[in-house]
Write a protein that holds these residues in place. Structure first.
Motif, PDB file in Angstrom:
ATOM      1  N   GLU A 171       0.836  -1.204   0.000  1.00 48.98           N
ATOM      2  CA  GLU A 171       0.000   0.000   0.000  1.00 48.98           C
ATOM      3  C   GLU A 171       0.873   1.258   0.000  1.00 48.98           C
ATOM      4  O   GLU A 171       0.646   2.204  -0.767  1.00 48.98           O
ATOM      5  CB  GLU A 171      -0.916  -0.004   1.223  1.00 48.98           C
ATOM      6  N   THR A 172       1.900   1.275   0.858  1.00 46.26           N
ATOM      7  CA  THR A 172       2.751   2.461   0.979  1.00 46.26           C
ATOM      8  C   THR A 172       3.560   2.695  -0.286  1.00 46.26           C
ATOM      9  O   THR A 172       3.633   3.819  -0.803  1.00 46.26           O
ATOM     10  CB  THR A 172       3.692   2.311   2.189  1.00 46.26           C
ATOM     11  N   MET A 173       4.191   1.633  -0.814  1.00 44.62           N
ATOM     12  CA  MET A 173       5.007   1.769  -2.020  1.00 44.62           C
ATOM     13  C   MET A 173       4.140   2.136  -3.229  1.00 44.62           C
ATOM     14  O   MET A 173       4.565   2.906  -4.100  1.00 44.62           O
ATOM     15  CB  MET A 173       5.758   0.463  -2.301  1.00 44.62           C
ATOM     16  N   GLY A 174       2.933   1.573  -3.309  1.00 39.39           N
ATOM     17  CA  GLY A 174       2.046   1.908  -4.413  1.00 39.39           C
ATOM     18  C   GLY A 174       1.670   3.377  -4.419  1.00 39.39           C
ATOM     19  O   GLY A 174       1.649   4.034  -5.470  1.00 39.39           O
ATOM     20  N   ARG A 175       1.397   3.921  -3.244  1.00 39.39           N
ATOM     21  CA  ARG A 175       1.075   5.347  -3.148  1.00 39.39           C
ATOM     22  C   ARG A 175       2.297   6.215  -3.436  1.00 39.39           C
ATOM     23  O   ARG A 175       2.173   7.332  -3.941  1.00 39.39           O
ATOM     24  CB  ARG A 175       0.535   5.647  -1.752  1.00 39.39           C
ATOM     25  N   LEU A 176       3.490   5.692  -3.106  1.00 40.17           N
ATOM     26  CA  LEU A 176       4.715   6.477  -3.293  1.00 40.17           C
ATOM     27  C   LEU A 176       5.119   6.580  -4.762  1.00 40.17           C
ATOM     28  O   LEU A 176       5.488   7.652  -5.252  1.00 40.17           O
ATOM     29  CB  LEU A 176       5.848   5.849  -2.473  1.00 40.17           C
ATOM     30  N   PHE A 177       5.042   5.443  -5.494  1.00 44.84           N
ATOM     31  CA  PHE A 177       5.515   5.415  -6.889  1.00 44.84           C
ATOM     32  C   PHE A 177       4.397   5.393  -7.922  1.00 44.84           C
ATOM     33  O   PHE A 177       4.663   5.428  -9.122  1.00 44.84           O
ATOM     34  CB  PHE A 177       6.402   4.175  -7.111  1.00 44.84           C
ATOM     35  N   GLY A 178       3.141   5.291  -7.474  1.00 48.87           N
ATOM     36  CA  GLY A 178       2.048   5.041  -8.405  1.00 48.87           C
ATOM     37  C   GLY A 178       1.796   6.118  -9.433  1.00 48.87           C
ATOM     38  O   GLY A 178       1.236   5.846 -10.499  1.00 48.87           O
TER      39      GLY A 178
ATOM     40  N   ALA B 218       1.831   0.079 -18.943  1.00 50.29           N
ATOM     41  CA  ALA B 218       2.072   0.342 -17.522  1.00 50.29           C
ATOM     42  C   ALA B 218       1.832   1.821 -17.233  1.00 50.29           C
ATOM     43  O   ALA B 218       2.769   2.581 -16.972  1.00 50.29           O
ATOM     44  CB  ALA B 218       3.492  -0.065 -17.139  1.00 50.29           C
ATOM     45  N   PRO B 219       0.571   2.263 -17.313  1.00 47.09           N
ATOM     46  CA  PRO B 219       0.285   3.690 -17.120  1.00 47.09           C
ATOM     47  C   PRO B 219       0.430   4.126 -15.668  1.00 47.09           C
ATOM     48  O   PRO B 219       0.521   3.293 -14.753  1.00 47.09           O
ATOM     49  CB  PRO B 219      -1.169   3.814 -17.581  1.00 47.09           C
ATOM     50  N   ALA B 220       0.438   5.432 -15.479  1.00 46.56           N
ATOM     51  CA  ALA B 220       0.463   5.980 -14.125  1.00 46.56           C
ATOM     52  C   ALA B 220      -0.853   5.660 -13.425  1.00 46.56           C
ATOM     53  O   ALA B 220      -1.880   5.397 -14.060  1.00 46.56           O
ATOM     54  CB  ALA B 220       0.690   7.486 -14.173  1.00 46.56           C
TER      55      ALA B 220
END
Length: 516
Positions: free
Chosen positions: A89-96, A226-228
């Motif tokens: 969850e944290t990494m997805g929000r950081l790099f998403g 692989a879109p944003a």
């Protein structure tokens, strides 16, 4: 002319495994059948079976292999405490918000989980349930998303600590000593778990870098794949990032640092990891974070102080200061033990403790049953002349040591389509490795090459375990064909990593030579 029973035996093993019989029982059944057949035909000395008890006892008392249950327990507890969910969850929000960002976050989380849990199935399933639906909702190509999840999960086999590396360390140590004896060198020099872990560190990070570069390059060339992230989510704060990332990193440092620094043996480091995992699980069970931090600080203080200022109460010259230190050490230990017991009580009430112990028992039993039966298989295989045949094949390979190594790597790669890494490690490698070492190939470098090769076996259809794990956890709209096609580019990246390691052996040998 006698039949090549050793080759027929190996083919029969693959055939029966393909039929779906349990691996450990299949290995034992094939070994028993061919031992009797060889004895009846006069090709096998049945008295060799008298060595079975000694071989089994050697496996069960092996100080290297006894670290496996504790490492498995550490990984299972972390998996049950849902550390993967927080990281994803944290990494997805950081790099998403960047193209390919969700894919990069999956790989980075896979690397962190690999170094803290080392359990491929748990990592693939967790990311398949959490990250894969998120990527699909945001327009990711299903094949690419499936391939990323499968591949990130397999990092648990190459980034230490991992069960594969522990088994390989034991196999390589025995093979190295066998090669030394064949050269008339009766030395105590060996290949340790610490050396194996150190050798795999940089190549493991190299694989992470290769995966991330590929994902970012593909996202740039084909933005639709692989879109944003399209969903609106707030970026995590520094505190949220630290809360998710720092605990597993500290656990990694404690486990690997104690082994690589020569402070603890693999068994002791595994116990440190298990206690650390219990403390991390305490947060999920409602135990005060402050209490967990204090217990962790007490254990760290105890470890450092006892190393720098050891106390030996059994000695006659103990001073008053020594008794004071002993009392302080005892107080720190009792306090930390009380916190751990409180967490275990909460884990028992929650059901986490029972589930973790059952899972650990199951995984450990499967591993050791396979290793024991593989030891039986190897004894019969050697008795039928299989070891001499393998040596002859490798020695007659065109191209000398390079040709022999290429043949060995290709053979292991092909077997990875059909056999698990445990069977390959404990059946094939003990007869394949000694002649390669005798040809002058660096055993540390060879260990890492084989480890990456065996890691690939988790991805190769039709029997790659990561593929099965994801098939069970993936949404219904993901087809098996998409999963299989999705891992193909990443298998190619594995081969690229092996090629880089082949051209630059120092990537694997630098760290262990610096530390040992």
């Amino acid at each position: 002319m006698s039949l090549p029973l050793d080759l027929i035996m190996f083919g029969a093993l693959i055939g029966f495994i393909l039929l779906g019989y349990p691996v450990a029982f299949t290995i034992a059944g094939v070994a028993t059948g061919f031992a009797l057949l060889g004895w009846l035909l006069g090709d096998f000395n049945i008295q060799l079976m008298g060595a079975m008890g000694q071989r089994f006892f050697g496996v069960l008392t092996n100080p290297v292999l006894t670290a496996i249950p504790l490492f498995v327990l550490m990984g299972v507890i972390l998996e049950k405490s849902r550390i993967a969910e927080d990281l994803l969850e944290t990494m997805g929000r950081l790099f998403g918000k960047m193209n390919g960002g969700l894919g990069v976050s999956v790989v980075l989380v896979g690397a962190l989980l690999a170094a803290s849990t080392g359990i491929v199935g748990a990592t693939v399933v967790a990311m398949g349930l959490i990250a894969l639906p998120t990527m699909l909702r945001n327009g990711y190509d299903p094949k690419l998303a499936s391939g990323m999840v499968c591949t990130a999960g397999t990092l648990g086999q190459i980034i230490p600590p991992s069960t594969l590396l522990i088994i390989l360390a034991d196999v390589m140590s025995n093979a190295f000593q066998q090669a030394q004896y064949a050269q008339g060198k009766f030395t105590i020099e060996t290949i340790s778990v610490g050396q194996t872990f150190a050798a795999a560190m940089v190549p493991g990070l190299l694989l992470v870098a290769v995966y991330c570069i590929y994902i970012l390059a593909r996202a740039r060339l084909f933005p639709g794949d692989a879109p944003a992230m399209q969903e609106h989510v707030d970026k995590p704060s520094a505190r949220e990032i630290a809360s998710a990332v720092v605990p597993p990193i500290l656990l990694i440092i404690a486990v690997l640092g104690s082994i690589l620094g020569g402070i603890a043996s693999p068994n002791e480091a595994a116990s440190v990891g298990a206690i650390g995992a219990i403390l991390l699980a305490g947060r999920r069970l409602g135990i005060s974070t402050k209490l967990i931090i204090l217990a962790t600080a007490a254990l760290l203080t105890l470890a450092v102080a006892a190393t720098l200022l050891p106390v030996r109460l059994q000695r006659s010259d103990v001073t008053a200061g020594g008794y004071v230190l002993a009392a302080i050490y005892g107080g720190l230990g009792i306090f930390a033990l009380g916190v751990v017991l409180r967490i275990l009580k909460a884990a028992f009430s929650d059901g986490l403790l029972k589930a973790s112990l059952l899972s650990t028992l199951t995984v450990t039993s499967m591993i050791f049953a396979t290793i024991l039966m593989a030891s039986f298989f190897s004894l019969v295989f050697v008795g039928l002349g299989g070891e001499d045949r393998v040596h002859a094949i490798l020695n007659e390979m065109p191209g000398g040591p390079t040709g022999a190594l290429i043949f060995a790597m290709l053979f292991v790669f092909v077997l990875g389509f059909f056999l698990d890494f445990v069977e390959i490690s404990v059946i094939l490698l003990p007869v394949l490795i000694p002649p390669l070492i005798l040809m002058g190939i660096d055993p540390i470098w060879l260990t890492v090459l084989i480890a990456i090769n065996l890691q690939t076996s988790f991805l190769t259809p039709p029997f790659g375990f990561s593929l099965f794990y994801l098939r069970g956890a993936a949404p219904k709209e993901i087809t098996t064909g998409q999963i299989y096609r999705g891992v193909v580019p990443f298998i190619g990246l594995q081969i690229v990593a092996v090629a880089i390691l082949w051209l630059f052996p120092i990537i694997a040998t630098w760290l262990p030579r610096s530390l040992y």
